[in-house]
Design a protein around this motif. Structure first.
Motif, PDB file in Angstrom:
ATOM      1  N   ILE A 268     -12.216 105.344 -25.601  1.00  0.00           N
ATOM      2  CA  ILE A 268     -11.022 106.488 -26.126  1.00  0.00           C
ATOM      3  C   ILE A 268      -9.501 106.234 -26.148  1.00  0.00           C
ATOM      4  CG2 ILE A 268     -12.834 107.658 -24.324  1.00  0.00           C
ATOM      5  CD1 ILE A 268     -10.413 107.400 -22.730  1.00  0.00           C
ATOM      6  N   ASP A 269      -9.313 106.641 -27.015  1.00  0.00           N
ATOM      7  CA  ASP A 269      -7.447 106.700 -27.886  1.00  0.00           C
ATOM      8  C   ASP A 269      -6.665 107.431 -26.283  1.00  0.00           C
ATOM      9  OD1 ASP A 269      -6.230 105.500 -28.598  1.00  0.00           O
ATOM     10  OD2 ASP A 269      -6.209 107.519 -30.247  1.00  0.00           O
ATOM     11  N   PHE A 270      -5.925 106.374 -26.230  1.00  0.00           N
ATOM     12  CA  PHE A 270      -4.261 106.888 -25.108  1.00  0.00           C
ATOM     13  C   PHE A 270      -3.490 106.241 -25.083  1.00  0.00           C
ATOM     14  CE2 PHE A 270      -8.175 104.413 -23.067  1.00  0.00           C
ATOM     15  CZ  PHE A 270      -6.943 103.264 -22.180  1.00  0.00           C
ATOM     16  N   GLU A 271      -1.780 106.559 -24.884  1.00  0.00           N
ATOM     17  CA  GLU A 271      -1.393 105.435 -24.718  1.00  0.00           C
ATOM     18  C   GLU A 271      -0.420 104.983 -23.692  1.00  0.00           C
ATOM     19  OE1 GLU A 271       1.790 108.307 -26.200  1.00  0.00           O
ATOM     20  OE2 GLU A 271       1.375 107.527 -28.494  1.00  0.00           O
ATOM     21  N   PHE A 272      -0.265 104.115 -23.243  1.00  0.00           N
ATOM     22  CA  PHE A 272       0.214 104.032 -22.468  1.00  0.00           C
ATOM     23  C   PHE A 272       1.522 102.055 -22.191  1.00  0.00           C
ATOM     24  CE2 PHE A 272      -2.994 100.212 -24.558  1.00  0.00           C
ATOM     25  CZ  PHE A 272      -2.430  99.555 -23.960  1.00  0.00           C
ATOM     26  N   VAL A 273       2.114 102.363 -21.328  1.00  0.00           N
ATOM     27  CA  VAL A 273       3.146 101.547 -21.044  1.00  0.00           C
ATOM     28  C   VAL A 273       2.902 100.005 -21.145  1.00  0.00           C
ATOM     29  CG1 VAL A 273       5.247 100.759 -21.309  1.00  0.00           C
ATOM     30  CG2 VAL A 273       4.274 103.406 -21.501  1.00  0.00           C
ATOM     31  N   SER A 274       2.462  98.858 -21.910  1.00  0.00           N
ATOM     32  CA  SER A 274       3.207  97.139 -21.812  1.00  0.00           C
ATOM     33  C   SER A 274       3.284  96.013 -22.633  1.00  0.00           C
ATOM     34  CB  SER A 274       1.685  96.678 -21.725  1.00  0.00           C
ATOM     35  OG  SER A 274       1.162  95.806 -21.690  1.00  0.00           O
ATOM     36  N   ASP A 275       3.628  95.111 -21.785  1.00  0.00           N
ATOM     37  CA  ASP A 275       4.039  94.197 -23.780  1.00  0.00           C
ATOM     38  C   ASP A 275       2.707  93.718 -24.832  1.00  0.00           C
ATOM     39  OD1 ASP A 275       4.448  91.588 -25.096  1.00  0.00           O
ATOM     40  OD2 ASP A 275       5.993  91.375 -23.419  1.00  0.00           O
ATOM     41  N   ILE A 276       3.173  94.339 -25.969  1.00  0.00           N
ATOM     42  CA  ILE A 276       2.214  94.308 -27.231  1.00  0.00           C
ATOM     43  C   ILE A 276       1.802  92.981 -27.909  1.00  0.00           C
ATOM     44  CG2 ILE A 276       3.510  94.509 -28.718  1.00  0.00           C
ATOM     45  CD1 ILE A 276       1.161  96.251 -30.415  1.00  0.00           C
ATOM     46  N   THR A 277       2.174  92.147 -26.972  1.00  0.00           N
ATOM     47  CA  THR A 277       1.989  90.676 -27.722  1.00  0.00           C
ATOM     48  C   THR A 277       1.467  89.863 -26.867  1.00  0.00           C
ATOM     49  OG1 THR A 277       4.857  90.410 -28.757  1.00  0.00           O
ATOM     50  CG2 THR A 277       3.590  88.233 -28.413  1.00  0.00           C
ATOM     51  N   ILE A 278       2.027  89.882 -25.742  1.00  0.00           N
ATOM     52  CA  ILE A 278       1.448  89.390 -24.113  1.00  0.00           C
ATOM     53  C   ILE A 278       0.017  90.079 -24.073  1.00  0.00           C
ATOM     54  CG2 ILE A 278       1.457  88.819 -22.181  1.00  0.00           C
ATOM     55  CD1 ILE A 278       3.914  88.774 -21.355  1.00  0.00           C
ATOM     56  N   LEU A 279       0.029  91.502 -24.510  1.00  0.00           N
ATOM     57  CA  LEU A 279      -1.825  91.786 -24.193  1.00  0.00           C
ATOM     58  C   LEU A 279      -2.117  91.288 -25.364  1.00  0.00           C
ATOM     59  CD1 LEU A 279      -3.657  93.718 -22.883  1.00  0.00           C
ATOM     60  CD2 LEU A 279      -2.651  95.621 -23.717  1.00  0.00           C
ATOM     61  N   ARG A 280      -1.934  91.175 -26.837  1.00  0.00           N
ATOM     62  CA  ARG A 280      -2.577  90.700 -28.077  1.00  0.00           C
ATOM     63  C   ARG A 280      -2.634  89.659 -27.566  1.00  0.00           C
ATOM     64  NH1 ARG A 280       1.184  91.241 -31.472  1.00  0.00           N
ATOM     65  NH2 ARG A 280       0.327  94.253 -32.599  1.00  0.00           N
ATOM     66  N   CYS A 304     -12.628 100.305 -24.173  1.00  0.00           N
ATOM     67  CA  CYS A 304     -11.377 100.732 -23.457  1.00  0.00           C
ATOM     68  C   CYS A 304     -11.252 102.428 -22.618  1.00  0.00           C
ATOM     69  CB  CYS A 304      -9.851 100.805 -24.358  1.00  0.00           C
ATOM     70  SG  CYS A 304     -10.243 101.871 -25.854  1.00  0.00           S
ATOM     71  N   LYS A 305     -10.604 102.023 -21.669  1.00  0.00           N
ATOM     72  CA  LYS A 305     -11.419 102.925 -21.092  1.00  0.00           C
ATOM     73  C   LYS A 305     -10.087 103.540 -20.255  1.00  0.00           C
ATOM     74  CE  LYS A 305     -14.441 101.762 -18.055  1.00  0.00           C
ATOM     75  NZ  LYS A 305     -15.798 100.979 -17.029  1.00  0.00           N
ATOM     76  N   LYS A 306     -10.182 105.176 -19.338  1.00  0.00           N
ATOM     77  CA  LYS A 306      -9.354 105.589 -18.773  1.00  0.00           C
ATOM     78  C   LYS A 306     -10.310 105.047 -16.529  1.00  0.00           C
ATOM     79  CE  LYS A 306      -6.432 108.515 -20.586  1.00  0.00           C
ATOM     80  NZ  LYS A 306      -6.162 109.788 -21.243  1.00  0.00           N
ATOM     81  N   LEU A 307      -9.251 104.416 -15.804  1.00  0.00           N
ATOM     82  CA  LEU A 307     -10.041 104.266 -14.577  1.00  0.00           C
ATOM     83  C   LEU A 307      -9.298 105.471 -14.044  1.00  0.00           C
ATOM     84  CD1 LEU A 307      -9.378 100.768 -13.880  1.00  0.00           C
ATOM     85  CD2 LEU A 307     -12.013 101.849 -14.708  1.00  0.00           C
ATOM     86  N   ASP A 308     -10.324 105.854 -13.111  1.00  0.00           N
ATOM     87  CA  ASP A 308     -10.172 107.032 -12.279  1.00  0.00           C
ATOM     88  C   ASP A 308      -9.233 106.535 -11.171  1.00  0.00           C
ATOM     89  OD1 ASP A 308     -13.012 107.226 -12.090  1.00  0.00           O
ATOM     90  OD2 ASP A 308     -13.702 106.658 -10.712  1.00  0.00           O
ATOM     91  N   ASN A 309      -8.807 105.473 -10.875  1.00  0.00           N
ATOM     92  CA  ASN A 309      -7.368 105.519 -10.322  1.00  0.00           C
ATOM     93  C   ASN A 309      -5.765 105.593 -11.041  1.00  0.00           C
ATOM     94  OD1 ASN A 309      -7.109 102.574 -11.672  1.00  0.00           O
ATOM     95  ND2 ASN A 309      -7.013 101.626 -10.201  1.00  0.00           N
ATOM     96  N   GLY A 310      -6.407 105.809 -12.061  1.00  0.00           N
ATOM     97  CA  GLY A 310      -5.427 106.161 -13.101  1.00  0.00           C
ATOM     98  C   GLY A 310      -4.734 104.876 -14.112  1.00  0.00           C
ATOM     99  N   ASP A 311      -5.560 103.376 -13.739  1.00  0.00           N
ATOM    100  CA  ASP A 311      -4.861 102.344 -14.085  1.00  0.00           C
ATOM    101  C   ASP A 311      -6.422 102.530 -15.927  1.00  0.00           C
ATOM    102  OD1 ASP A 311      -3.218 101.608 -12.387  1.00  0.00           O
ATOM    103  OD2 ASP A 311      -5.245  99.712 -11.523  1.00  0.00           O
ATOM    104  N   ILE A 312      -6.322 101.645 -16.555  1.00  0.00           N
ATOM    105  CA  ILE A 312      -6.669 101.918 -18.174  1.00  0.00           C
ATOM    106  C   ILE A 312      -7.428  99.871 -17.851  1.00  0.00           C
ATOM    107  CG2 ILE A 312      -5.181 103.052 -18.818  1.00  0.00           C
ATOM    108  CD1 ILE A 312      -4.222 100.122 -20.030  1.00  0.00           C
ATOM    109  N   GLU A 313      -8.567 100.134 -18.739  1.00  0.00           N
ATOM    110  CA  GLU A 313      -9.573  98.756 -18.470  1.00  0.00           C
ATOM    111  C   GLU A 313      -9.728  98.402 -20.265  1.00  0.00           C
ATOM    112  OE1 GLU A 313     -12.830  97.978 -15.799  1.00  0.00           O
ATOM    113  OE2 GLU A 313     -14.652  97.779 -17.964  1.00  0.00           O
ATOM    114  N   PHE A 314      -9.296  96.824 -20.564  1.00  0.00           N
ATOM    115  CA  PHE A 314      -9.811  96.856 -21.590  1.00  0.00           C
ATOM    116  C   PHE A 314     -10.355  95.618 -21.802  1.00  0.00           C
ATOM    117  CE2 PHE A 314      -5.423  98.609 -23.004  1.00  0.00           C
ATOM    118  CZ  PHE A 314      -6.103  99.197 -24.217  1.00  0.00           C
ATOM    119  N   SER A 315     -11.812  95.632 -22.893  1.00  0.00           N
ATOM    120  CA  SER A 315     -13.169  94.818 -22.232  1.00  0.00           C
ATOM    121  C   SER A 315     -13.776  94.547 -23.890  1.00  0.00           C
ATOM    122  CB  SER A 315     -14.218  95.660 -21.302  1.00  0.00           C
ATOM    123  OG  SER A 315     -14.790  97.176 -22.153  1.00  0.00           O
TER     124      SER A 315
END
Length: 389
Positions: A268-280, A304-315
């Motif tokens: 799913i598509d959603f926006e989040f805040v992080s460091d794009i270079t490190i995540l890449r 990628c998905k949203k978790l019930d606790n508000g966090d996000i997951e990439f796999s």
């Protein structure tokens, strides 16, 4: 109030502990052995004396100096992994040596062999509770008998820097040299190519050059991360852009030849805040490991998905199954399924995810579903959450 769940009993090393009174008695006996103590205190490496339950009854001066200990209570009665803050010590009631992960631990196995009468030397990787960083140790376990009791002299040498140097030498003398050699080889034939083949050769040089630069940046970032020098640059990131970007980058990589990279229809598509270079870098390491683990023609699936606790997951999923022996060592710095001198991929994933992006790195594996590596991150990472000391 929820009932506290009891920790399981040991599944590996013998359970049971010496009492405080026994430890004190053994210590008092050891302190009378002046010649032995003088010899152990003269050794610059960490040296412990362990009783029959693998608990510390003596530590030499190097231990107290290295860890800046104020009192005996910080050391005595503990097992080596507990003293070194191994993350696996809290999994089972019996602590160090009790978990399924301990079956592959060089330290525990050396001690057990020594208790059986053998002198044993091994290497041991420990992931500490303080974070994703690990220790790579060389350990010696030597049996001795005193006052009718059996003990083990357990010596520890930190070889993390040695292993780090070996890995860097492997990368620069093998991987980077191969890339540079490929670029040189293609460049030599450029003058002889017709226009039709020239474009392909230029594309090959460009791809190899990008891979070379990426490998160098990867090592630079990892060194900065381990030295607490990596700085976050936060931005709003669309999740599907992240997956599509990683897919596009690695479809051109040599490890993706004859392998298929797909994005799950459940992503799913959603926006989040992080460091794009490190995540890449994190997702790139996960994807590269997956590509190297599968056979020609097999699929790798990103999601990628949203978790019930508000966090996000990439796999990242691949169809292979990891044997138990591999699972237990996976995030250790010096371990790799690819041979000596490798092993930074999953280690870097855990270090960057947990220390810098304040998330969690893990995996699930089964013969039916294959292997899924995942990182779980907070939806928003505040700018002031940037102290890594």
């Amino acid at each position: 109030m929820a009932e506290l769940k009891e920790k399981p009993k040991s599944v590996f090393a013998p359970a049971g502990r010496s009492s405080i009174e026994q430890i004190k008695c053994y210590r008092e006996r050891m302190l009378k052995e002046k010649v032995l103590l003088k010899a152990l205190n003269s050794i610059p490496d960490l040296v412990f004396v362990l009783d029959s339950n693998r608990q510390v009854i003596f530590a030499n001066h190097a231990v107290f100096e290295t860890f800046d200990l104020d009192s005996d209570a910080e050391c005595y009665g503990k097992r080596p992994g507990e003293f070194l803050h191994c993350v696996n010590c809290d999994r089972y009631e019996d602590g160090c040596g009790a978990s399924e992960f301990c079956r592959e631990c060089g330290a525990v196995n050396a001690i057990l062999n020594s208790q059986a009468g053998e002198h044993d030397i091994r290497e041991c990787s420990i992931v500490t509770k303080e974070g994703a960083e690990g220790l790579v140790l060389r350990v010696w376990a030597t049996p001795f008998e005193e006052m009718g009791k059996k003990f083990v002299v357990f010596a520890v040498q930190n070889i993390s820097n040695e292993k780090r140097r070996n890995v860097l030498e492997r990368i620069f003398f093998h991987d980077i040299l191969n890339l540079a050699g490929g670029i040189h080889g293609v460049s030599e034939i450029l003058p002889d190519l017709d226009p039709e083949n020239l474009a392909d050769a230029i594309s090959a040089i460009r791809s190899s050059t990008e891979a070379l630069i990426d490998e160098i940046y990867s090592q630079k970032e990892l060194n900065a991360a381990e030295s607490n020098e990596l700085k976050l640059v936060l931005a709003v990131i669309p999740s599907m852009y992240m997956l599509e970007n990683i897919k596009e980058i690695f479809e051109k990589h040599t490890c993706a030849i004859d392998r298929n990279i797909k994005i799950s229809h459940e992503a799913i598509d959603f926006e989040f805040v992080s460091d794009i270079t490190i995540l890449r870098r994190i997702l790139g390491n996960m994807l590269k490991n997956a590509l190297e683990a599968v056979a020609s023609g097999e699929d790798i699936t990103l999601s990628c998905k949203k978790l019930d606790n508000g966090d996000i997951e990439f796999s990242v999923r691949n169809p292979g199954y990891m044997p138990e022996k591999v699972q237990f060592k996976l995030f250790q710095r010096a371990f790799s399924t690819k041979g000596t001198g490798r092993g930074l991929g999953t280690y870097a994933v855990k270090l960057l995810t947990e220390k810098y992006l304040r998330g969690e790195a893990g995996f699930r594996t089964s013969e039916r579903q294959g292997t899924i590596f995942y990182v779980r991150l907070p939806r928003t990472l505040p700018p002031d959450d940037m102290d890594f000391s």
